[in-house]
Design a protein around this motif. Structure first.
Motif, PDB file in Angstrom:
ATOM      1  N   UNK A 140    -141.727 -36.004  72.526  1.00  0.00           N
ATOM      2  CA  UNK A 140    -140.292 -36.034  72.704  1.00  0.00           C
ATOM      3  C   UNK A 140    -139.664 -35.041  71.727  1.00  0.00           C
ATOM      4  N   UNK A 141    -138.686 -34.293  72.180  1.00  0.00           N
ATOM      5  CA  UNK A 141    -138.050 -33.297  71.329  1.00  0.00           C
ATOM      6  C   UNK A 141    -136.958 -33.932  70.482  1.00  0.00           C
ATOM      7  N   UNK A 142    -136.653 -33.265  69.395  1.00  0.00           N
ATOM      8  CA  UNK A 142    -135.622 -33.745  68.483  1.00  0.00           C
ATOM      9  C   UNK A 142    -134.249 -33.769  69.145  1.00  0.00           C
ATOM     10  N   UNK A 143    -134.002 -32.838  70.071  1.00  0.00           N
ATOM     11  CA  UNK A 143    -132.706 -32.763  70.738  1.00  0.00           C
ATOM     12  C   UNK A 143    -132.387 -34.051  71.492  1.00  0.00           C
ATOM     13  N   UNK A 144    -133.406 -34.740  71.959  1.00  0.00           N
ATOM     14  CA  UNK A 144    -133.190 -35.985  72.703  1.00  0.00           C
ATOM     15  C   UNK A 144    -132.884 -37.167  71.789  1.00  0.00           C
ATOM     16  N   UNK A 145    -133.034 -36.960  70.472  1.00  0.00           N
ATOM     17  CA  UNK A 145    -132.803 -38.053  69.534  1.00  0.00           C
ATOM     18  C   UNK A 145    -131.350 -38.126  69.064  1.00  0.00           C
ATOM     19  N   UNK A 146    -130.596 -37.063  69.271  1.00  0.00           N
ATOM     20  CA  UNK A 146    -129.180 -37.071  68.900  1.00  0.00           C
ATOM     21  C   UNK A 146    -128.348 -36.723  70.123  1.00  0.00           C
ATOM     22  N   UNK A 147    -127.128 -37.171  70.079  1.00  0.00           N
ATOM     23  CA  UNK A 147    -126.241 -37.001  71.221  1.00  0.00           C
ATOM     24  C   UNK A 147    -124.813 -36.858  70.688  1.00  0.00           C
ATOM     25  N   UNK A 148    -124.058 -35.939  71.258  1.00  0.00           N
ATOM     26  CA  UNK A 148    -122.664 -35.759  70.890  1.00  0.00           C
ATOM     27  C   UNK A 148    -121.793 -36.419  71.948  1.00  0.00           C
ATOM     28  N   UNK A 149    -120.767 -37.137  71.498  1.00  0.00           N
ATOM     29  CA  UNK A 149    -119.807 -37.763  72.408  1.00  0.00           C
ATOM     30  C   UNK A 149    -118.413 -37.357  71.959  1.00  0.00           C
ATOM     31  N   UNK A 184    -122.187 -47.737  74.053  1.00  0.00           N
ATOM     32  CA  UNK A 184    -123.276 -46.786  73.806  1.00  0.00           C
ATOM     33  C   UNK A 184    -124.352 -47.394  72.909  1.00  0.00           C
ATOM     34  N   UNK A 185    -123.961 -48.205  71.930  1.00  0.00           N
ATOM     35  CA  UNK A 185    -124.938 -48.876  71.061  1.00  0.00           C
ATOM     36  C   UNK A 185    -125.811 -49.824  71.879  1.00  0.00           C
ATOM     37  N   UNK A 186    -125.224 -50.475  72.864  1.00  0.00           N
ATOM     38  CA  UNK A 186    -125.998 -51.375  73.732  1.00  0.00           C
ATOM     39  C   UNK A 186    -127.025 -50.608  74.559  1.00  0.00           C
ATOM     40  N   UNK A 187    -126.797 -49.309  74.751  1.00  0.00           N
ATOM     41  CA  UNK A 187    -127.740 -48.458  75.475  1.00  0.00           C
ATOM     42  C   UNK A 187    -128.714 -47.746  74.528  1.00  0.00           C
ATOM     43  N   UNK A 188    -128.577 -48.002  73.227  1.00  0.00           N
ATOM     44  CA  UNK A 188    -129.483 -47.399  72.265  1.00  0.00           C
ATOM     45  C   UNK A 188    -128.963 -46.146  71.591  1.00  0.00           C
ATOM     46  N   UNK A 189    -127.695 -45.808  71.790  1.00  0.00           N
ATOM     47  CA  UNK A 189    -127.092 -44.653  71.120  1.00  0.00           C
ATOM     48  C   UNK A 189    -126.180 -45.168  70.020  1.00  0.00           C
ATOM     49  N   UNK A 190    -126.665 -45.110  68.777  1.00  0.00           N
ATOM     50  CA  UNK A 190    -125.953 -45.681  67.635  1.00  0.00           C
ATOM     51  C   UNK A 190    -125.161 -44.611  66.901  1.00  0.00           C
ATOM     52  N   UNK A 191    -123.950 -44.950  66.522  1.00  0.00           N
ATOM     53  CA  UNK A 191    -123.090 -44.022  65.801  1.00  0.00           C
ATOM     54  C   UNK A 191    -123.754 -43.620  64.491  1.00  0.00           C
ATOM     55  N   UNK A 192    -123.784 -42.297  64.265  1.00  0.00           N
ATOM     56  CA  UNK A 192    -124.355 -41.767  63.025  1.00  0.00           C
ATOM     57  C   UNK A 192    -123.263 -41.176  62.133  1.00  0.00           C
ATOM     58  N   UNK A 193    -122.354 -40.394  62.745  1.00  0.00           N
ATOM     59  CA  UNK A 193    -121.320 -39.750  61.944  1.00  0.00           C
ATOM     60  C   UNK A 193    -120.211 -39.224  62.851  1.00  0.00           C
ATOM     61  N   UNK A 194    -119.121 -38.862  62.217  1.00  0.00           N
ATOM     62  CA  UNK A 194    -118.074 -38.131  62.927  1.00  0.00           C
ATOM     63  C   UNK A 194    -118.596 -36.728  63.183  1.00  0.00           C
ATOM     64  N   UNK A 195    -118.110 -36.108  64.236  1.00  0.00           N
ATOM     65  CA  UNK A 195    -118.414 -34.710  64.543  1.00  0.00           C
ATOM     66  C   UNK A 195    -117.111 -34.050  64.953  1.00  0.00           C
ATOM     67  N   UNK A 254    -124.275 -39.322  67.705  1.00  0.00           N
ATOM     68  CA  UNK A 254    -125.022 -40.561  67.899  1.00  0.00           C
ATOM     69  C   UNK A 254    -126.508 -40.275  67.735  1.00  0.00           C
ATOM     70  N   UNK A 255    -127.264 -41.278  67.337  1.00  0.00           N
ATOM     71  CA  UNK A 255    -128.712 -41.160  67.190  1.00  0.00           C
ATOM     72  C   UNK A 255    -129.376 -42.224  68.045  1.00  0.00           C
TER      73      UNK A 255
END
Length: 183
Positions: free
Chosen positions: A1-10, A29-40, A46-47
């Motif tokens: 799995x690539x690193x790009x798939x581990x982070x997501x911008x919303x 999104x957290x319920x789907x496994x995308x947890x807030x990491x930081x503001x962008x 999301x991670x």
């Protein structure tokens, strides 16, 4: 799995305009496994993680460096985990059912009163930058001894004006929220 798939911008619709909608979106999104990491920039980073049922909440507070630890500890004692901060915006997460951070209308009003002060300061700063740039432009044209000063003035005016409009919108959104909140 690539690193790009581990982070997501919303993207964000803007916390001043859609705070509850934004916090609910982050919960879904957290319920789907995308947890807030930081503001962008204009959104959130999301991670990928284990899906979790989380409730997110925003607090607005200017913190001095020596206040940060105690501030975050108070929230942690109430069951809220600090997720990220950007300036005076702080997002916390907790399991559903955790007692709300703002349990009465007066504390919610305090939160929006702080946001109004921040928005007012930003609006005044951008208005001053816009006026100063206009003044430089005018002075450069009147004195005519420099071609650089009018260009600096135009640049400062454009930057100030570009940031003045969103500053006014954020200020107005929080002012309206404060004005119509129940006390």
């Amino acid at each position: 799995m690539t690193n790009a798939k581990q982070t997501h911008y919303v993207g964000s619709a803007g916390l001043a305009f859609a705070e509850r909608i934004e916090m609910n979106k982050l919960s879904r999104l957290a319920a789907k496994g995308w947890l807030l990491e930081s503001f962008a920039f204009l959104g959130y980073r999301l991670r990928r993680g284990t899906p979790r049922n989380l409730v997110y909440v925003l607090d607005i507070r200017r913190l001095k460096q020596d206040e940060r630890e105690e501030y975050f500890h108070i929230f942690e004692a109430g069951g809220w985990q600090h997720v990220c901060s950007q300036g005076e915006l702080h997002i916390f997460a907790a399991e559903p059912g955790t007692e709300a951070i703002y349990t009465d209308p007066s504390t919610a009003r305090d939160k929006y009163a702080r946001a109004v002060r921040v928005g007012q300061s930003a609006t005044l700063l951008m208005a001053a930058l816009t006026l100063a740039g206009s003044g430089l432009r005018y002075a450069g044209e009147v004195w005519g001894n420099s071609t650089l000063i009018p260009y600096i003035g135009v640049g400062a005016s454009l930057v100030g004006l570009t940031l003045l409009v969103p500053s006014i919108m954020v200020y107005a959104a929080y002012w309206l929220r404060l004005r119509f909140s129940k006390a």
